[in-house]
Scaffold this motif. Structure first.
Motif, short mmCIF file in Angstrom:
data_model
loop_
_atom_site.label_atom_id
_atom_site.label_comp_id
_atom_site.label_asym_id
_atom_site.label_seq_id
_atom_site.Cartn_x
_atom_site.Cartn_y
_atom_site.Cartn_z
N ILE A 193 46.29 -19.13 69.99
CA ILE A 193 47.15 -19.16 68.81
C ILE A 193 46.37 -18.80 67.55
O ILE A 193 46.87 -18.10 66.66
CB ILE A 193 47.79 -20.56 68.63
N ALA A 194 45.12 -19.26 67.48
CA ALA A 194 44.30 -19.05 66.27
C ALA A 194 43.76 -17.63 66.17
O ALA A 194 43.27 -17.22 65.13
CB ALA A 194 43.17 -20.06 66.23
N GLU A 195 43.87 -16.84 67.25
CA GLU A 195 43.32 -15.48 67.22
C GLU A 195 44.31 -14.49 66.63
O GLU A 195 45.52 -14.71 66.65
CB GLU A 195 42.96 -15.03 68.65
N ARG A 196 43.73 -13.36 66.12
CA ARG A 196 44.57 -12.27 65.64
C ARG A 196 44.72 -11.29 66.80
O ARG A 196 43.76 -10.66 67.22
CB ARG A 196 43.90 -11.60 64.43
N ASP B 36 58.67 -22.36 55.31
CA ASP B 36 59.29 -21.26 56.05
C ASP B 36 58.23 -20.55 56.88
O ASP B 36 57.13 -20.31 56.39
CB ASP B 36 59.92 -20.24 55.08
N LEU B 37 58.56 -20.23 58.12
CA LEU B 37 57.64 -19.43 58.94
C LEU B 37 58.29 -18.07 59.21
O LEU B 37 59.42 -18.01 59.69
CB LEU B 37 57.31 -20.13 60.25
N HIS B 38 57.55 -17.00 58.88
CA HIS B 38 58.06 -15.63 59.04
C HIS B 38 57.36 -14.93 60.19
O HIS B 38 56.26 -15.31 60.57
CB HIS B 38 57.85 -14.84 57.74
N ALA B 39 57.99 -13.90 60.71
CA ALA B 39 57.37 -13.07 61.75
C ALA B 39 56.19 -12.32 61.14
O ALA B 39 56.36 -11.61 60.15
CB ALA B 39 58.40 -12.10 62.32
N ASP B 40 54.99 -12.52 61.70
CA ASP B 40 53.82 -11.80 61.17
C ASP B 40 53.73 -10.39 61.75
O ASP B 40 53.00 -9.56 61.25
CB ASP B 40 52.53 -12.58 61.45
N ARG B 41 54.50 -10.13 62.80
CA ARG B 41 54.60 -8.80 63.42
C ARG B 41 56.05 -8.64 63.87
O ARG B 41 56.83 -9.58 63.80
CB ARG B 41 53.70 -8.71 64.67
N ASP B 42 56.36 -7.45 64.34
CA ASP B 42 57.67 -7.29 64.97
C ASP B 42 57.71 -8.14 66.25
O ASP B 42 56.69 -8.43 66.85
CB ASP B 42 57.94 -5.82 65.33
N PHE B 43 58.94 -8.52 66.66
CA PHE B 43 59.17 -9.27 67.91
C PHE B 43 60.01 -8.39 68.80
O PHE B 43 61.17 -8.17 68.48
CB PHE B 43 59.97 -10.54 67.60
N PRO B 44 59.59 -7.87 69.92
CA PRO B 44 58.19 -7.85 70.36
C PRO B 44 57.37 -6.91 69.48
O PRO B 44 57.93 -6.01 68.84
CB PRO B 44 58.28 -7.34 71.80
N PRO B 45 56.05 -7.07 69.50
CA PRO B 45 55.19 -6.30 68.59
C PRO B 45 54.96 -4.86 69.05
O PRO B 45 54.37 -4.08 68.32
CB PRO B 45 53.88 -7.09 68.58
N PHE B 46 55.39 -4.55 70.28
CA PHE B 46 55.25 -3.18 70.79
C PHE B 46 56.37 -2.95 71.79
O PHE B 46 57.08 -3.91 72.14
CB PHE B 46 53.87 -2.98 71.45
N ASN B 47 56.55 -1.70 72.22
CA ASN B 47 57.54 -1.44 73.27
C ASN B 47 57.02 -2.08 74.55
O ASN B 47 56.07 -1.59 75.16
CB ASN B 47 57.74 0.07 73.47
N ARG B 48 57.63 -3.20 74.91
CA ARG B 48 57.07 -4.06 75.95
C ARG B 48 57.76 -3.79 77.28
O ARG B 48 58.99 -3.78 77.38
CB ARG B 48 57.29 -5.51 75.53
N VAL B 49 56.95 -3.57 78.31
CA VAL B 49 57.47 -3.33 79.64
C VAL B 49 58.09 -4.62 80.16
O VAL B 49 57.46 -5.68 80.11
CB VAL B 49 56.34 -2.84 80.57
N ALA B 50 59.34 -4.54 80.66
CA ALA B 50 60.07 -5.75 81.03
C ALA B 50 60.12 -5.97 82.53
O ALA B 50 60.60 -7.01 82.99
CB ALA B 50 61.49 -5.71 80.46
N MET B 51 59.66 -4.98 83.33
CA MET B 51 59.68 -5.10 84.79
C MET B 51 58.41 -4.46 85.35
O MET B 51 57.91 -3.48 84.78
CB MET B 51 60.89 -4.35 85.37
N ASP B 52 57.93 -4.92 86.48
CA ASP B 52 56.85 -4.26 87.17
C ASP B 52 57.41 -3.02 87.86
O ASP B 52 58.47 -3.08 88.49
CB ASP B 52 56.25 -5.19 88.24
#
Lengths: 409, 409
Positions: A193-196, B36-52
């Motif tokens: 959690i603490a890592e970037r 308040d807690l904000h998204a520090d990156r996009d969610f997900p942060p990249f185009n994330r593979v959802a299946m093997d």
């Protein structure tokens, strides 16, 4: 592939009662009692005055209906003295023992007082006569008799139960010990959690989620992380099988080339009970048990899959081993709720649908479906507080359908 | 004498938000977030593979619909390499970043593989073509955008919320501190739990009950006992007003000659807000506030009266000061339940009726009245899990009436 019902049955079959431990009573809140507690005295232990006022002999009212001489005053906690004059009264306080020679209490609200100026003697005059002998007296043994069972083994110790245990002097009680749970995350893409995180990495969140949820269910938890590496898993997992009652893993159980967990678990002696359940989300769920009896919940790593599988299978297991009275999983944690909107789901799978449960003003439990972004959308859990269990045989679920709901708040 | 509604309003008027404190994230479970807690990156942060499976360029399917050469394998957590050949495939695992040059994932279940024996080159043949470009890809920012509010101040931190906070790297969070509550029992007839009571004495049980119930509501508690003695109360109570947010007393507030509490509380500067409420049980309830802001719930000492007043007034207050979003007491903790049997109650008082709440199989919350032995019958709390609030204007409550229910389990 197992149905949800079959998987539930397999998980329930591994439930065994955890051993008892002895705790000081104030520390036993929220635990399950493992011994019977009996009344050490009658409840109440004496004829207990229930109102502040005066105690009289009811028969005296026939001959002396108006004014009573106050013979003395008796406080709660004072050793009682018998009333000598059968036609007098004893001024008396709530919680005191009713004096011998009296049988009825008249409360201050129904009395007037006067003091004789010459002698200082006080007198009480009854304005509202008591309806019967024994009025405003909480009679000895009226609630429970000495020796009667008050709290049976298996009882949940809430605030009221602790108070009853205190009343019978149970300074120490036998209770079920808390379940010991190792929470293990796997996945090379996860950083602390603490890592970037680098662009292709994300922070570990499932372990913390599982820890919080397991502790909320009464367990003691410890978190571990292993990379997707056969050697690391072969070395790291076996000690956990001897130190914990359950291991909850997330990730590494799908069909991917780095999904070594089922293979490694079998190698280190954990017997597979099932792999994959006819459900969405959370199909790749793997479940097994070591020869020592430690169970392994290997949950798929997508956050919503992890979460739903925890609340559907692992939480009832934790409640089951900590609450010996619970012998089957069915229904533990699920309540019936009324679907508030039409839903369709075509695949022949049990569908766990995120909903917001609300108590309606008419006394119904309503389930409002929430927009969900798939099993990777952790944030979709924030606007819901439960999931409905939609059976696989049906495609259309009209509003008004009653379905089992699993609450997670 | 105040009505229950008026008393509720008076108690609610003293609710103020407790200050925030900073806690390590894992310790913040069950608390209320104060930032308040904000998204520090996009969610997900990249185009994330959802299946093997394999990643391909969807357009390549038009010209190369059957067999794809496997150019390389990409694991989750690996820095991605662009796919060089637009007509090839990258074998790919769930959680990995989708490689540049591909846009679609086909899962293993929809593929077959063969290896060229001469060259060792692997090929995948698509059995079930993907329906559209982007299939099985969890697109960058699909759930939340960078900078978007994820958790607002005032949010309860359950397991899912902790996981979301972990995802954005919140190692420490601002949360409302726990309420500090002094639990004080009075009464000369009471002895410690470990003591053997004399015939006219009983063991202290209310303090432990109130401590367990207040801690279950999130508070930190400490217990005190004073005898029914003006000097002891005058000396013992003032320090509690500076060290605690709330003092909850039981006993000493009725009309008895040893009921010094209202008098002593006024003497030490606690302003009386009300004394007595039109309710049964628990009428002699006294409520006040010190100039420093500490509130004093002086509850009648009969165990059921103490218990019901705690859950009806003190618990909502504790939740209110710990959860700043809650500004009024009405409804906090109460749900609507359907009375399952006829009940009559003649006195012009609000009646708190012990019931067993059960979720019916039709999705209703039903309230079954329990036989109760009066406000001294502590054991009667064991078979119930809630109380209904029956308004004073009505005498007969037929089965089917919907009423507010206060749960205490």
């Amino acid at each position: 592939m197992l149905s949800v019902e079959e998987a539930t049955h397999c998980v329930a079959a591994t439930i065994h009662s955890l051993p008892a431990e002895f705790l000081a009573l104030p520390l036993a809140a929220g635990r399950i009692l493992r011994e019977d507690l009996h009344a050490d005295r009658d409840f109440p232990p004496f004829n207990r005055v229930a109102m502040d006022g005066i105690a009289v002999r009811f028969a005296a009212l026939a001959t002396n209906p108006s004014e009573f001489r106050i013979e003395r005053t008796q406080f709660a906690g004072q050793e009682p003295t018998p009333q000598l004059d059968p036609h007098a009264a004893t001024e008396i306080m709530t919680g005191a023992m009713l004096p011998e020679g009296t049988d009825t209490v008249i409360r201050y609200e129904d009395l007037t007082f006067r003091t004789d100026e010459a002698t200082g003697q006080r007198f009480a005059t009854i304005q509202v006569p008591p309806p019967h002998a024994g009025h405003n007296v909480h009679r000895r043994a009226a609630d429970r008799r000495q020796g009667e069972l008050l709290l049976a083994a298996g009882t949940y110790l809430g605030a009221a139960e602790l108070a009853v245990a205190a009343t019978v002097g149970a300074t120490t009680v036998a209770v079920t010990r808390r379940a010991r749970v190792a929470v293990v995350s796997t996945g090379d893409e996860l950083v602390a959690i603490a890592e970037r995180p680098l662009p292709h990495q994300i922070r570990r969140s499932n372990a913390l989620m599982l820890q919080a949820a397991a502790e909320q269910a009464g367990a003691i938890t410890q978190a571990f992380h292993f990379n997707d590496d056969v050697a690391a898993l072969q070395q790291g997992l076996p000690p956990l099988l001897t130190d914990f009652d359950a291991i909850i893993l997330s990730g590494g159980v799908s069909k991917g080339k780095a999904d070594f967990l089922p293979e490694v678990l079998r190698e280190i002696g954990v017997q597979q009970i099932f792999h994959e359940v006819q459900q969405r989300p959370g199909k790749p769920f793997w479940f097994g048990q070591s020869p020592e009896g430690t169970v392994v919940f290997a949950l798929p790593g997508n956050p919503v899959s992890t979460f739903v599988n925890f609340y559907r299978y692992a939480r009832p297991w934790l409640l089951g081993v900590q609450q010996p009275a619970v012998t089957a999983l069915s229904g533990v944690g699920a309540v019936s709720a009324v679907l508030a909107a039409d839903i369709s789901f075509r695949p022949k799978l049990t569908h766990f649908l995120l909903v917001r449960l609300e108590h309606s003003s008419s006394g119904q439990l309503l389930a409002y479906p929430e927009r969900a972004g798939g099993s990777g959308d952790l944030a979709s859990l924030l606007t819901s507080n439960a999931f409905l269990e939609l059976p696989p045989e049906q495609e259309l679920f009209p509003a008004g359908t009653v379905l089992p709901a699993w609450s997670f708040r």
